[in-house]
Design a protein around this motif. Structure first.
Motif, PDB file in Angstrom:
ATOM      1  N   LYS A 144      56.206 109.754  94.897  1.00  0.00           N
ATOM      2  CA  LYS A 144      55.990 110.903  94.014  1.00  0.00           C
ATOM      3  C   LYS A 144      55.298 110.459  92.727  1.00  0.00           C
ATOM      4  O   LYS A 144      54.407 111.141  92.212  1.00  0.00           O
ATOM      5  CB  LYS A 144      57.319 111.580  93.700  1.00  0.00           C
ATOM      6  CG  LYS A 144      57.928 112.320  94.881  1.00  0.00           C
ATOM      7  CD  LYS A 144      59.252 112.971  94.514  1.00  0.00           C
ATOM      8  CE  LYS A 144      59.864 113.686  95.703  1.00  0.00           C
ATOM      9  NZ  LYS A 144      61.162 114.327  95.375  1.00  0.00           N
ATOM     10  N   ASN A 145      55.705 109.307  92.198  1.00  0.00           N
ATOM     11  CA  ASN A 145      55.057 108.778  90.989  1.00  0.00           C
ATOM     12  C   ASN A 145      53.596 108.443  91.254  1.00  0.00           C
ATOM     13  O   ASN A 145      52.726 108.705  90.422  1.00  0.00           O
ATOM     14  CB  ASN A 145      55.801 107.525  90.510  1.00  0.00           C
ATOM     15  CG  ASN A 145      57.166 107.832  89.936  1.00  0.00           C
ATOM     16  OD1 ASN A 145      57.405 108.933  89.443  1.00  0.00           O
ATOM     17  ND2 ASN A 145      58.074 106.881  90.004  1.00  0.00           N
ATOM     18  N   ASN A 148      51.493 111.575  91.298  1.00  0.00           N
ATOM     19  CA  ASN A 148      51.146 112.035  89.956  1.00  0.00           C
ATOM     20  C   ASN A 148      49.946 111.274  89.414  1.00  0.00           C
ATOM     21  O   ASN A 148      49.066 111.849  88.762  1.00  0.00           O
ATOM     22  CB  ASN A 148      52.347 111.863  89.021  1.00  0.00           C
ATOM     23  CG  ASN A 148      53.475 112.819  89.346  1.00  0.00           C
ATOM     24  OD1 ASN A 148      53.249 113.894  89.893  1.00  0.00           O
ATOM     25  ND2 ASN A 148      54.699 112.432  89.010  1.00  0.00           N
ATOM     26  N   ASN A 151      46.790 112.585  91.154  1.00  0.00           N
ATOM     27  CA  ASN A 151      46.335 113.858  90.590  1.00  0.00           C
ATOM     28  C   ASN A 151      45.557 113.641  89.300  1.00  0.00           C
ATOM     29  O   ASN A 151      44.584 114.336  89.023  1.00  0.00           O
ATOM     30  CB  ASN A 151      47.534 114.766  90.330  1.00  0.00           C
ATOM     31  CG  ASN A 151      48.170 115.277  91.614  1.00  0.00           C
ATOM     32  OD1 ASN A 151      47.498 115.362  92.646  1.00  0.00           O
ATOM     33  ND2 ASN A 151      49.451 115.605  91.562  1.00  0.00           N
TER      34      ASN A 151
END
Length: 276
Positions: A144-145, A148, A151
């Motif tokens: 998930k990190n 980010n 993105n």
């Protein structure tokens, strides 16, 4: 004066041998197939090490050092340094996940060699599977990190200056680390990630063939099957799968450790440049 600053932040010649090597390696890593096997993950890690070796050479160029030390680039450099810390943290997560899985694998192999029946083995196998659940949970957070960070890179432009090159290198590093973590976690990681990122799921659709080529996932699947059957005939197969998994893990450990050292060196080089 503004035009002078624009030139000072760029490499004098985009055809510099180091720049060409970086471009070539970036394109090769971007165009390579999804890393769903130990071989493909290893190849990506090796390519990434080559890329960071070229980055080290790039940072030795006077024009690169001038660009990074320029006051107008301070914010961008700080963002790159923050990103490098995140990448080092992700590498540490991958190293810990591999180490934990390897230690559990070796311990289970030792137990299997000492015992001649299936009695008492089920509880030991469950310990291994429980450890894998912990590893997968940690990896899910790390993915998930990384998402980010990915993105953030999608919003960056590419204008050819040294800052942009370093951002591209960071973006490719993120992609390779995603592949590595997904491989360590196994096919189940994809179904969990799809709940929070449909795009991530689309990028790494895991087929039956992928699962067959994932030694770590194979060992886990074999152990789950063993628990259901508790058949002594399956013990030899379990031992073989655990051995394959251990060998795979050792290869990946070498690759991630080399990458970790190169990331540290690159960070130190950048810090030395901006602090001069």
């Amino acid at each position: 004066m503004a035009s002078f600053h624009a030139r000072s932040n760029s490499l004098p010649s985009r055809q510099h041998p180091i720049s060409s090597q970086i471009d070539e390696t970036l394109n090769r890593l971007r165009s390579s197939q999804s890393a769903s096997t130990s071989s493909s993950v290893g190849q990506k890690l090796n390519g990434l090490q080559d890329l960071h070796e070229y980055v080290e050479m790039l940072l030795q160029l006077p024009q690169s050092q001038q660009a990074l030390s320029h006051e107008q680039q301070r914010k961008s450099v700080e963002q790159l340094l923050d990103g490098s810390l995140m990448l080092l943290d992700i590498c540490s997560t991958a190293k810990d996940a591999l180490l934990q899985t390897k230690e559990c694998t070796q311990e289970l192999q030792s137990i299997l060699r000492r015992r001649r029946g299936v009695e008492g083995l089920t509880s030991e196998v469950r310990k291994y599977l429980t450890s894998r659940k912990v590893v997968k949970k940690t990896i899910c957070k790390a993915l998930k990190n990384l998402k980010n960070m990915e993105n953030k890179h999608n919003k960056d432009g590419e204008n050819g200056d040294v800052i942009s090159i370093l951002r591209q290198v960071e973006a490719v590093t993120v992609d390779v680390l995603e592949s590595l973590l997904s491989f360590i976690s196994g096919p189940e990681a994809e179904s969990k990630l799809s709940r929070w990122s449909k795009l991530m799921h689309q990028k790494r659709v895991t087929s039956a063939e992928d699962e067959i080529n994932n030694e770590i996932a194979n060992a886990e699947a074999t152990l789950r099957s063993f628990i259901k059957s508790e058949n002594t005939k399956n013990v030899e197969n379990v031992q073989n799968e655990l051995q394959n998994s251990e060998e795979c893990i050792q290869d990946l450990e070498q690759g991630i450790e080399s990458l970790y050292r190169r990331l540290i060196k690159a960070r130190v080089n950048v810090l030395n440049i901006v602090n001069c």
